[in-house]
Design a protein around this motif. Sequence first.
Motif, PDB file in Angstrom:
ATOM      1  N   LEU A 143      45.062  40.694  59.646  1.00  0.00           N
ATOM      2  CA  LEU A 143      43.941  40.238  58.821  1.00  0.00           C
ATOM      3  C   LEU A 143      43.528  38.811  59.176  1.00  0.00           C
ATOM      4  CD1 LEU A 143      45.018  41.671  55.349  1.00  0.00           C
ATOM      5  CD2 LEU A 143      43.235  42.560  56.869  1.00  0.00           C
ATOM      6  N   LYS A 144      44.481  37.968  59.468  1.00  0.00           N
ATOM      7  CA  LYS A 144      44.153  36.591  59.859  1.00  0.00           C
ATOM      8  C   LYS A 144      43.303  36.580  61.130  1.00  0.00           C
ATOM      9  CE  LYS A 144      47.207  33.356  59.754  1.00  0.00           C
ATOM     10  NZ  LYS A 144      48.457  32.590  59.966  1.00  0.00           N
ATOM     11  N   LYS A 145      43.659  37.440  62.069  1.00  0.00           N
ATOM     12  CA  LYS A 145      42.893  37.517  63.314  1.00  0.00           C
ATOM     13  C   LYS A 145      41.541  38.165  63.087  1.00  0.00           C
ATOM     14  CE  LYS A 145      43.275  39.215  68.080  1.00  0.00           C
ATOM     15  NZ  LYS A 145      44.139  39.931  69.056  1.00  0.00           N
ATOM     16  N   LYS A 146      41.502  39.228  62.305  1.00  0.00           N
ATOM     17  CA  LYS A 146      40.257  39.955  62.066  1.00  0.00           C
ATOM     18  C   LYS A 146      39.212  39.078  61.381  1.00  0.00           C
ATOM     19  CE  LYS A 146      38.506  43.920  59.350  1.00  0.00           C
ATOM     20  NZ  LYS A 146      37.799  44.671  60.405  1.00  0.00           N
ATOM     21  N   PHE A 147      39.653  38.280  60.402  1.00  0.00           N
ATOM     22  CA  PHE A 147      38.715  37.494  59.611  1.00  0.00           C
ATOM     23  C   PHE A 147      38.706  36.009  59.980  1.00  0.00           C
ATOM     24  CE2 PHE A 147      39.554  41.221  56.875  1.00  0.00           C
ATOM     25  CZ  PHE A 147      38.248  41.670  56.747  1.00  0.00           C
ATOM     26  N   HIS A 148      39.387  35.673  61.072  1.00  0.00           N
ATOM     27  CA  HIS A 148      39.363  34.298  61.599  1.00  0.00           C
ATOM     28  C   HIS A 148      39.728  33.286  60.510  1.00  0.00           C
ATOM     29  CE1 HIS A 148      37.396  36.091  65.064  1.00  0.00           C
ATOM     30  NE2 HIS A 148      36.488  36.608  64.252  1.00  0.00           N
ATOM     31  N   THR A 149      40.854  33.516  59.871  1.00  0.00           N
ATOM     32  CA  THR A 149      41.293  32.618  58.804  1.00  0.00           C
ATOM     33  C   THR A 149      42.742  32.212  59.039  1.00  0.00           C
ATOM     34  OG1 THR A 149      41.514  32.372  56.401  1.00  0.00           O
ATOM     35  CG2 THR A 149      42.019  34.539  57.301  1.00  0.00           C
ATOM     36  N   GLN A 150      43.083  31.021  58.589  1.00  0.00           N
ATOM     37  CA  GLN A 150      44.442  30.511  58.775  1.00  0.00           C
ATOM     38  C   GLN A 150      45.406  31.021  57.720  1.00  0.00           C
ATOM     39  OE1 GLN A 150      45.547  28.592  61.429  1.00  0.00           O
ATOM     40  NE2 GLN A 150      43.523  29.183  62.194  1.00  0.00           N
ATOM     41  N   LYS A 151      44.864  31.299  56.515  1.00  0.00           N
ATOM     42  CA  LYS A 151      45.712  31.733  55.412  1.00  0.00           C
ATOM     43  C   LYS A 151      45.001  32.793  54.589  1.00  0.00           C
ATOM     44  CE  LYS A 151      48.082  27.270  54.830  1.00  0.00           C
ATOM     45  NZ  LYS A 151      48.456  26.208  53.863  1.00  0.00           N
ATOM     46  N   ILE A 152      45.797  33.577  53.845  1.00  0.00           N
ATOM     47  CA  ILE A 152      45.237  34.558  52.930  1.00  0.00           C
ATOM     48  C   ILE A 152      45.967  34.454  51.590  1.00  0.00           C
ATOM     49  CG2 ILE A 152      44.748  36.088  54.875  1.00  0.00           C
ATOM     50  CD1 ILE A 152      46.967  37.933  53.824  1.00  0.00           C
TER      51      ILE A 152
ATOM     52  N   HIS B  78      58.221  34.088  50.528  1.00  0.00           N
ATOM     53  CA  HIS B  78      59.398  33.213  50.659  1.00  0.00           C
ATOM     54  C   HIS B  78      59.702  32.919  52.130  1.00  0.00           C
ATOM     55  CE1 HIS B  78      63.552  31.820  50.549  1.00  0.00           C
ATOM     56  NE2 HIS B  78      63.936  32.904  51.222  1.00  0.00           N
ATOM     57  N   ARG B  79      59.635  33.954  52.971  1.00  0.00           N
ATOM     58  CA  ARG B  79      60.017  33.788  54.373  1.00  0.00           C
ATOM     59  C   ARG B  79      58.921  33.167  55.230  1.00  0.00           C
ATOM     60  NH1 ARG B  79      63.012  39.540  55.915  1.00  0.00           N
ATOM     61  NH2 ARG B  79      64.555  39.551  54.217  1.00  0.00           N
ATOM     62  N   TYR B  80      57.655  33.459  54.884  1.00  0.00           N
ATOM     63  CA  TYR B  80      56.542  33.054  55.754  1.00  0.00           C
ATOM     64  C   TYR B  80      55.436  32.353  54.957  1.00  0.00           C
ATOM     65  CZ  TYR B  80      58.974  36.811  58.243  1.00  0.00           C
ATOM     66  OH  TYR B  80      59.927  37.625  58.806  1.00  0.00           O
ATOM     67  N   PRO B  81      55.726  31.287  54.257  1.00  0.00           N
ATOM     68  CA  PRO B  81      54.721  30.639  53.390  1.00  0.00           C
ATOM     69  C   PRO B  81      53.537  30.072  54.161  1.00  0.00           C
ATOM     70  CG  PRO B  81      56.648  29.237  53.636  1.00  0.00           C
ATOM     71  CD  PRO B  81      57.016  30.567  54.235  1.00  0.00           C
ATOM     72  N   GLU B  82      53.697  29.823  55.446  1.00  0.00           N
ATOM     73  CA  GLU B  82      52.625  29.223  56.233  1.00  0.00           C
ATOM     74  C   GLU B  82      51.395  30.109  56.342  1.00  0.00           C
ATOM     75  OE1 GLU B  82      55.417  31.304  59.211  1.00  0.00           O
ATOM     76  OE2 GLU B  82      55.593  30.158  57.341  1.00  0.00           O
ATOM     77  N   HIS B  83      51.525  31.375  56.019  1.00  0.00           N
ATOM     78  CA  HIS B  83      50.403  32.312  56.141  1.00  0.00           C
ATOM     79  C   HIS B  83      49.574  32.450  54.850  1.00  0.00           C
ATOM     80  CE1 HIS B  83      51.858  33.463  60.023  1.00  0.00           C
ATOM     81  NE2 HIS B  83      52.957  34.020  59.562  1.00  0.00           N
ATOM     82  N   PHE B  84      49.987  31.764  53.770  1.00  0.00           N
ATOM     83  CA  PHE B  84      49.400  32.087  52.475  1.00  0.00           C
ATOM     84  C   PHE B  84      48.874  30.880  51.709  1.00  0.00           C
ATOM     85  CE2 PHE B  84      52.873  35.116  53.383  1.00  0.00           C
ATOM     86  CZ  PHE B  84      52.079  36.237  53.604  1.00  0.00           C
TER      87      PHE B  84
END
Length: 352
Positions: free
Chosen positions: A134-143, A160-166
């Motif tokens: 989804l990050k790649k599809k919508f060209h966004t750094q976070k969701i 918890h494991r991957y907070p950098e995506h959200f």
Amino acid sequence: MKKFIREKSSIRNTLILCLFFTFTLNCKTQSNLKEPNIKPSSPISSLEKVKIGGASQWILSRGNDIEKPVLLILHGGPGAASIGFARYFYNDLEDHFIVVNWDQRGSGKSFSLFMPEVTPETYISDTLEVVLFLKKKFHTQKIVLMGHSWGGYIGAIVAHRYPEHFFAYIGIGPVVNGEQSARISYEFILNQANKDPSLAPKVKDLTLLSYLENRREWLNKFGVGMFHGDHRNDEDEFLRGVMFDSPDYSLVNMLTYLPGIWKTASRIRPFFFKMDLFKEAPEINVPVYFFSGRFDYYNPGEILVKYVSALKSPKKSIHWFECCSHAPHFERPKDFAEKLISVINSTALFEN
């Protein structure tokens, strides 16, 4: 005669000036309407099959403006897929997000007769793949990640494991501790049934295991299951009607819906008593917002309160729905959308 010619010339010049100013004014007005920083919204509605974790899985993305933040919804169950319900329950969120519903492996449109062995880790890995897609599809750094029940458990671990995506994690009646949820709801049913002369004999020999085999039926008797109000007695009929009206589900999808739940749940059931967010997600380094119904005895609120108290997070809060049980987003979709947007706006989430 000369005087007449001068007057005629003067009138002509006045008309020319009037036409000039009218033309100039129109040009300015049209120019203002076409300012480059004013962009019409571009809606999106896409239903696509994607390879996730080596398996074909379906994703529905809908929103009224493609520039809005992405909201990924992790459905409950396991196996209670959500694409067939998306247009009915999440319509009010589409003005504020690109709302993404994903039928997890083995369920809904992603049903498969040849489903391999799975564990909660399988779904955690799948979720991360969907997030990256989804990050790649919508060209966004976070969701924004939102999970209900089983999806709330998986979502908390992923955040918890991957907070950098959200931007944030949102939990709706999440499984916090499987064993505690089962025992508290079991004790509640025993207490309530023993107050009713017609039900007391039926719970005399009810064990925790036999209760769990018919948990939904018992919880619905007291309005503490999926719905507390209008649909506590016709849950199946109501949800089938919503699914039947969905253009995103075929007749085959409807026929395989329940087998998808049975098959998936049977694979995950051995792990249920081991689910424990106190240990598996003690810290979430993004804002965390929980939404829960006061009458939820699938995952009782008292466990959620203890978890939020112990949870380490930059922002955390619980928002209660006083007239709902396990699915406030299904039972009061408009109220849920309003409260969710209000919480996000009050915290200026997307300015960070």
